[in-house]
Design an enzyme around this catalytic site. Structure first.
Site, PDB file in Angstrom:
ATOM      1  N   HIS A 189       6.644 -39.060 -12.642  1.00 41.19           N
ATOM      2  CA  HIS A 189       6.357 -40.457 -12.971  1.00 41.19           C
ATOM      3  C   HIS A 189       4.920 -40.512 -13.482  1.00 41.19           C
ATOM      4  O   HIS A 189       4.115 -41.316 -13.019  1.00 41.19           O
ATOM      5  CB  HIS A 189       6.584 -41.371 -11.760  1.00 41.19           C
ATOM      6  CG  HIS A 189       7.336 -42.612 -12.114  1.00 41.19           C
ATOM      7  ND1 HIS A 189       7.025 -43.844 -11.625  1.00 41.19           N
ATOM      8  CD2 HIS A 189       8.382 -42.811 -12.943  1.00 41.19           C
ATOM      9  CE1 HIS A 189       7.858 -44.744 -12.124  1.00 41.19           C
ATOM     10  NE2 HIS A 189       8.691 -44.136 -12.934  1.00 41.19           N
ATOM     11  N   HIS A 202      12.838 -38.420 -22.777  1.00 42.24           N
ATOM     12  CA  HIS A 202      12.988 -38.599 -21.339  1.00 42.24           C
ATOM     13  C   HIS A 202      14.457 -38.548 -20.910  1.00 42.24           C
ATOM     14  O   HIS A 202      14.802 -37.956 -19.898  1.00 42.24           O
ATOM     15  CB  HIS A 202      12.369 -39.949 -20.960  1.00 42.24           C
ATOM     16  CG  HIS A 202      12.227 -40.175 -19.501  1.00 42.24           C
ATOM     17  ND1 HIS A 202      11.202 -39.644 -18.772  1.00 42.24           N
ATOM     18  CD2 HIS A 202      12.993 -40.879 -18.636  1.00 42.24           C
ATOM     19  CE1 HIS A 202      11.327 -40.011 -17.510  1.00 42.24           C
ATOM     20  NE2 HIS A 202      12.406 -40.756 -17.396  1.00 42.24           N
TER      21      HIS A 202
END
Lengths: 730, 79
Positions: A95, A49
């Site tokens: 998300h 990430h």
């Protein structure tokens, strides 16, 4: 249970999601054994990430420069020049994982995060867009997820006072175990008032601003880089709760601090919280930081340095300021009702040092953590070229029934049940919102129109990631043309399965190539973006979903674009008369044929047609819609609002390809008869054919005097609402 | 049977509503209040003879609907 300052070992590294090789690399880079806090920091910054370790080598293939680019990838968001001293600042971010676990809060904090990325640059957010993917709606859990995500986006955006003006919603069983929530924010700033996340000037203070730090979201960054399995249940407490009212205060406070010249550098605390903001600011600025963690405002008792560094509590910022400005900063923050405190200073050297209760908590060199994060050239296997499907016979086909099925599906029906929950007019600058082709707002105090759209046909990408991604880019171009806007920049959100699977990695490589080639061909740079890997559950990966967010400009807005028919309008088809049925939603949804060749875009044709449509829309001559998902028939239904339409298919043309074919620079234009000459003259050199007229109270399509489709307006409206009606039922 | 269900946010979850109340209390002079957490109290009338069975059913309902077990804790009391 280990303490925060105990030495870490291989087992801890594995627990933190590092591989044995990465643990070795860490030991070599550091030259000693880290304590648990240091390991947590490494694991967060080296997670997929934060580090883009699997994607970085391929992302270099994207075009990132151009005459309008003011800030390309690498900052919180990209920035492009939109004229008159203004820049558009924008980014899209995923998300996905948090939204699957807790849809309402996950989606809400996704919106909060992308807003911070934009206002951190000194830009005032002017619109939000959301690209959503869900699984099968027959699953009760999926309906719960859709409802939660949509409410989460709506509530956060509405409370914070930024309109949500566009996006997409689509469904496929491949998203049953991993939904996608991609949020995009567009903001505007003065070109000479942009701010960056580069800590500078030894002796400058490090200021913490915003909500207090709690234990929420610890391990969020490593969670987002993990595939789900049955233990997902246990990962639940890491979900964060958003507070949009605090975010609103944060926006106003930060913009005021910037306006008054009190900010040297600023970064939001997003994934990996204080860790990423501190280390990335130090890395970009080429300096060190010294922090006193005991001064971080906390809302839970007994928080350790490990928790303080890795908490993902929302609505927090880190900024660097000159010592003489600190009191004024505190006064401004106090007036906005926000906590602000001095937690350290910028120092020479390239280390981040942290103290806690007078003791050294950790001392870490910046370079190995940020600059020397692992980079992988993962093995990949490019997807095989799809082969064309043989088309079924359409003779005697009931096309009314086919169109009914398409319109009643959640894929191609109206998304009103979703977007009516979003505030579309707050800010009083909206010219075009959801339900049209692209969002359009006025830049405050100017006549500059700022447009944005998100696009991705994931079904097409699943057949051919290269062509599918390229088609997403040209579709965005067409959407922008329909509001009169010329593209100025792209942001991308690349959602894929596990990069450790060579087939998935192959999809990724092909999609990035397609995206890059299309952006190069159109001359539109990619200025920001996000990669989300590991969207798979128990080995089942999502469809490759490279979401393209494109921003465009109308230099001087004269007319508000329209998308629906008015009584007496002529309807013209611009571009090739027929589309291609291979890889179309018609074959997928009506015939259940999930195969076919996706054509590579005809870039020259797309550019010419887009330029023409753009100029006609800017002059207020036409209502325009591009023909994409579902083909001409579905687009025609979208254009029928208060008045029906009667369209004739040319005699020598296959009705199915005319009605349901996709791809290529095709648009439907509607205009009053008195503009016919002007429009036809402008369209010279581009295929242009008047196919019908707005009249009556039904959508009628005839071919060789035979009525192929007849659907009343009442039924159309009903059908288009059918797919997502459950959102309005309690 | 009367059943009382108390629902509260898990200990470490942010409570924006509670925080807003705390701020206003401070402004009104209640400076001694250092934290506020807001929860829900539900009173249910449930048909049934056996207390444990009633409790189990209500707990099930809590997990399914009344509480969001991801961010909330619940407590069931059969009165």
């Amino acid at each position: 249970m280990k303490r925060w300052d105990d030495g870490a070992e291989l087992a801890d590294a594995l627990d933190h999601g590092l591989s044995p090789q990465e643990w070795e690399r860490l030991l070599t880079a550091l030259g000693r054994t880290p304590n648990l806090t240091e390991l947590g920091i490494f694991a967060a910054l080296w997670s997929e990430h934060c580090s883009y370790k699997s994607s970085r080598v391929h992302l270099t293939n994207l075009p990132t420069s151009g005459p309008r680019v003011v800030q390309g990838p690498g900052e919180n968001a990209g920035a492009v020049d939109i004229g008159e001293g203004w820049v558009a600042v924008f980014k899209v971010e995923s998300h996905n994982h948090p939204s699957f676990i807790e849809p309402y809060q996950g989606a809400a904090t996704g919106v909060g995060g992308i807003l911070r990325d934009v206002f951190t640059m000194g830009a005032r957010p002017v619109m939000l867009l959301d690209s959503l993917r869900f699984g099968e709606l027959s699953l009760p859990r999926m309906r719960y997820l859709v409802d939660g995500v949509v409410r989460g986006i709506g509530d956060y955006g509405n409370c914070v006072g930024v309109p949500t003006l566009g996006g997409e919603v689509d469904f496929d069983p491949a998203y049953n175990g991993n939904i996608l929530v991609n949020a995009m924010c567009v903001g505007v700033a003065r070109k000479d008032k942009l701010f960056f996340a580069r800590a500078q000037g030894a002796g400058n203070r490090v200021i913490y601003l915003g909500s207090k730090t709690g234990r929420d979201g610890i391990h969020g960054a490593t969670m987002a880089s993990d595939t789900f399995d049955e233990t997902a249940e246990q990962k639940r407490p890491t979900v964060q709760v958003g507070d949009p009212f605090t975010e609103k205060l944060l926006i106003e406070a930060c913009l005021e601090l910037m306006e008054k010249g009190l900010v040297v550098a600023i970064q939001d605390m997003g994934a990996a919280g204080l860790t990423s903001s501190a280390f990335e600011m130090a890395a970009r600025g080429g300096c060190g930081l010294e922090l006193d963690l005991s001064r971080v405002p906390v809302r839970a008792e007994g928080m350790t340095p490990y928790e303080l560094m890795l908490s993902e509590s929302q609505e927090r910022m880190l900024l660097v300021a000159r010592p003489q400005d600190v009191q004024e900063i505190f006064a401004i923050c106090h007036r906005w009702g926000l906590d602000a405190c001095d937690i350290g200073e910028v120092v020479e050297g390239r280390e981040v040092v942290a103290y806690w209760k007078g003791e050294l908590a950790f001392r870490l060199p910046v370079a190995p953590l940020v600059d020397a994060a692992p980079r992988y050239e993962r093995p990949f296997q490019l997807p095989p070229s799809p082969s064309a499907v043989t088309l079924p016979s359409f003779s005697g086909r009931n096309f009314s029934e086919d169109l009914r099925r398409l319109l009643a599906s959640p894929h191609l029906g109206s998304k009103r049940a979703v977007y009516q929950q979003y505030d579309q007019t707050v800010g009083a600058a909206t010219l075009a919102g959801p339900g049209g082709e692209a969002a359009l707002v006025l830049v405050p105090g100017t006549r500059i129109g700022l447009a944005a759209t998100t696009d991705c046909n994931a079904f097409a990408c699943s057949l051919d990631p290269y062509a599918g991604a390229a088609q997403a880019v040209v579709e965005a171009l067409r959407n922008l043309a329909c509001v009169g806007a010329e593209p100025v920049g792209v942001t991308d959100c690349l959602n894929f399965g596990s990069p450790e699977n060579p087939q998935v990695m192959g999809q990724f490589v092909a999609a990035v190539q397609g995206l890059g080639d299309a952006c190069r061909a159109l001359g539109v740079p990619v200025v920001s973006g996000n990669v989300s890997f590991y969207n798979e559950t128990s080995g089942q990966a999502i469809l490759p979903t490279p979401t393209v967010g494109m921003v465009g400009v109308v230099p001087w807005v004269l007319h508000r674009p329209r998308f629906t028919l008015r009584d007496g309008d002529l309807v013209a088809l611009l571009g090739p008369v027929v589309g291609q049925l291979n890889g179309s939603r018609y074959l997928q949804l009506v015939w259940d044929i999930k195969a076919g060749v996706i054509p590579h875009p005809d870039y020259q044709g797309e550019k010419t047609a887009a330029e023409l449509v753009r100029s006609l829309v800017r002059l207020g001559l036409v209502a325009a819609r591009d023909i994409s998902d579902g083909g001409l028939a579905v687009i025609l239904a979208e254009m029928c609002d208060e008045i029906g339409v009667r369209v004739s298919i040319p005699g020598d043309v296959s009705p199915a390809s005319f009605l349901f074919g996709e791809w290529g620079p095709r648009y439907l234009l509607a205009f009053p008869e008195r503009f016919q000459e002007a429009v036809a003259a402008a369209a010279e050199g581009v295929p242009f054919l008047i196919v019908g007229r707005a009249e009556g109270d039904a959508l009628v399509v005839v071919h060789d005097d035979e009525e192929l489709i007849w659907l009343s307006l009442v039924e159309l409206a009903h059908l288009r609402e059918q797919g997502l009606r459950f959102l309005e039922e309690t | 049977m009367k059943v009382e269900v108390r629902i509260s946010l898990k200990r470490d979850v942010l409570d924006p509503q509670g925080e807003a109340i705390r701020r206003v209390l401070t402004r009104l002079g209640y400076t001694e209040v250092s934290a506020v957490r807001v929860g829900k109290l539900m009173l249910l009338d449930v048909e049934g003879e056996e207390r444990e069975h009633v409790r189990a059913r209500v707990e099930e309902a809590c997990r399914e609907l009344l509480a969001n077990p991801i961010i909330e804790d619940f407590e069931v009391r059969v009165l």
